[in-house]
Scaffold this active site. Structure first.
Site, PDB file in Angstrom:
ATOM      1  N   SER A  15     -30.527 -11.893   2.733  1.00 49.38           N
ATOM      2  CA  SER A  15     -30.993 -10.779   4.256  1.00 49.38           C
ATOM      3  C   SER A  15     -30.817 -11.229   5.005  1.00 49.38           C
ATOM      4  O   SER A  15     -31.024 -10.374   5.788  1.00 49.38           O
ATOM      5  CB  SER A  15     -32.709 -11.024   3.277  1.00 49.38           C
ATOM      6  OG  SER A  15     -33.394 -10.610   1.981  1.00 49.38           O
ATOM      7  N   ARG A  38     -36.299 -11.011  12.149  1.00 48.36           N
ATOM      8  CA  ARG A  38     -37.726 -10.682  11.207  1.00 48.36           C
ATOM      9  C   ARG A  38     -37.737  -9.587  11.297  1.00 48.36           C
ATOM     10  O   ARG A  38     -38.573  -8.978   9.948  1.00 48.36           O
ATOM     11  CB  ARG A  38     -38.485 -11.908  11.447  1.00 48.36           C
ATOM     12  CG  ARG A  38     -38.543 -13.438  11.518  1.00 48.36           C
ATOM     13  CD  ARG A  38     -40.123 -13.502  11.429  1.00 48.36           C
ATOM     14  NE  ARG A  38     -40.866 -14.019   9.947  1.00 48.36           N
ATOM     15  CZ  ARG A  38     -40.052 -14.639   9.465  1.00 48.36           C
ATOM     16  NH1 ARG A  38     -39.658 -16.097   9.676  1.00 48.36           N
ATOM     17  NH2 ARG A  38     -40.989 -14.945   8.611  1.00 48.36           N
ATOM     18  N   HIS A  41     -36.360  -7.532   8.814  1.00 47.05           N
ATOM     19  CA  HIS A  41     -36.030  -7.946   7.614  1.00 47.05           C
ATOM     20  C   HIS A  41     -37.266  -7.085   7.430  1.00 47.05           C
ATOM     21  O   HIS A  41     -37.528  -6.803   6.150  1.00 47.05           O
ATOM     22  CB  HIS A  41     -36.243  -9.576   7.373  1.00 47.05           C
ATOM     23  CG  HIS A  41     -36.154  -9.659   6.317  1.00 47.05           C
ATOM     24  ND1 HIS A  41     -38.056 -10.494   5.858  1.00 47.05           N
ATOM     25  CD2 HIS A  41     -35.726  -9.962   5.362  1.00 47.05           C
ATOM     26  CE1 HIS A  41     -37.775 -10.937   4.659  1.00 47.05           C
ATOM     27  NE2 HIS A  41     -36.680 -10.566   4.472  1.00 47.05           N
TER      28      HIS A  41
END
Lengths: 212, 212
Positions: A15, A38, A41
Site C-alpha cells: 500500500s 496515511r 492510504h
C-alpha cells in the site's frame, strides 16, 4: 476465487509503496510526507496529496504535543474510533463531546449545530491540544470563531470536514490562517473521519507498519 | 470571518439538493437513489455515483432485514460508530468483532489478517444479516470465501473496503456475484467507513432529514 494478499505486513508495504510510486510528496516537509501517505492510504486517492494545505511546523508541533501528553479533541465518534490507541505516545485522552447531554440545549442557545455546540465544551482542553475535525464544517467554523474571540490556541488543527455546505469554505478559512495557528487541511469538498483519524495516527507514530 | 450556514435543516437540504443537481441518479432503482445520495454526502464526491454497483433487490432486501430486526455486522469500530442509532427501525444489534480477544490467535491459525479472522466470528449472526465492510479488503474476500464454503447468506453485503491492495479486486468479486447474494459496492480503490455507515443509514431510514 482468485488468490489475494493475506499478510498484513505485505499489505501495508505494498500500500505505502503504491502511494510512494503514484503520489508526488516532494513538497512536504519532514513528517508531513508521512501524514500525507496515511491520508492517501485512508481514502484510496493519491490525488488528494495535491489538495493538502499545511503550515510548515504543523507536524512537528502536533507530534510534540502528543509526545507531551496533549489531549485529542474530535468532532465526532467516528474520528475517535479511528485513532489507533496503541500508537499514542502518552496514552493521550481522546475527547469527543458531541454526545454530551448538554449539547442539544447549548446548540439552541448559541443558534448553531450540535457539532458547533460540542466545540464549546472543548474550552478547558483547547490549549496545546491536537484538534481533529473529520465531519462537520460548523465545528471548524465555530472553533475559528472561538479563537477569534480569544480562546486558547491548540497545538495543531487537523481540518478535514467533508461535504457540500461549508466544508471547502471552512477549510479555506483555516488555511488562510490569520490566527497563526498550525494546521493541516484538505482543500475542497473531500474529507471525512477516516482521513482525520489517519492524520492523528501519523502525528502519533508516522508509518510504524513499515518497520514493525 | 464570513457568515456560514448554522441551521442543520438548511444544511441537510442544501447538501441533498447539491447531490440532486450534480449527480445523475436516474439509473438507480427506488431506494438505491437514497443510498447513493447518502454515500455521496458522506464523501463529498458526486462522481462516485457512477461507480456504484448493486443488485436490483439490494435496497429492498436490506431495508426489510433491518425492519425485521436483523443485526448489522461491521468490519471495524468506525463503521459501527457511524451508524445512526436513532434511525434503526428495530434497535438492531450492531456487531463488531475485530477487537474480540480471540481474533489475533485466530488470524494466526487461518493465516489471514485480523479483519478476516473477525469475520469468522460472525458465523452465528450471518444468516439474513446486513453486512457493512468499510475498511478491510481481506474482510470482504474472506466473507466471500466463507459463503463459497456454505456459510449462511446475509440479506445484503454493503462492500466499501478502501485502498490500494485488494479493495478494487474484492469489490469486483462481490459485484460479479456468482453467489447470488444481494449487494451494493463502490468499484475501485475508493470506499471507507463513513461510506459504509452511510449505506446502512440509508437502509434504516432513507433521507429522514428532508422531512424531519
Amino acid at each position: 476465487m482468485r488468490p489475494y494478499e493475506k499478510d498484513p505486513k505485505a499489505i501495508y508495504a505494498e500500500s505505502f509503496a503504491t502511494v510512494a510510486r503514484e503520489a508526488d510528496l516532494t513538497r512536504f516537509p519532514h513528517g508531513l510526507d508521512k501524514l500525507a501517505t496515511r491520508v492517501i492510504h485512508a481514502c484510496g486517492m493519491v490525488e488528494v496529496a495535491d489538495r493538502l494545505a499545511f503550515s510548515e511546523q504543523a507536524f512537528r508541533k502536533g507530534a510534540a504535543a502528543l509526545a507531551a501528553g496533549a489531549p485529542i479533541l474530535c468532532d465526532c465518534e467516528m474520528v475517535g474510533a479511528g485513532i489507533i490507541r496503541r500508537y499514542l505516545p502518552a496514552e493521550n485522552p481522546v475527547i469527543v463531546t458531541l454526545n454530551d447531554p448538554s449539547v442539544p440545549a447549548l446548540a439552541q442557545t448559541i443558534g448553531n449545530t450540535r457539532s458547533a455546540a460540542a466545540v464549546e465544551l472543548w474550552a478547558a482542553h483547547l490549549e496545546g491540544a491536537v484538534v481533529a475535525i473529520g465531519n462537520a464544517p460548523t465545528a471548524l467554523f465555530h472553533l475559528l470563531e472561538l479563537l477569534d474571540h480569544g480562546a486558547p490556541k491548540p497545538a495543531v488543527i487537523l481540518g478535514f470536514p467533508v461535504g457540500f455546505v461549508g466544508a471547502a469554505e471552512s477549510k479555506a478559512e483555516l488555511a488562510a490562517n490569520p490566527r497563526g495557528c498550525d494546521f493541516v487541511a484538505l482543500r475542497g469538498r473531500r474529507g471525512g473521519s477516516a482521513i482525520a483519524s489517519a492524520a492523528v495516527n501519523a502525528l502519533s507514530a508516522g508509518l510504524p507498519e513499515l518497520v514493525a
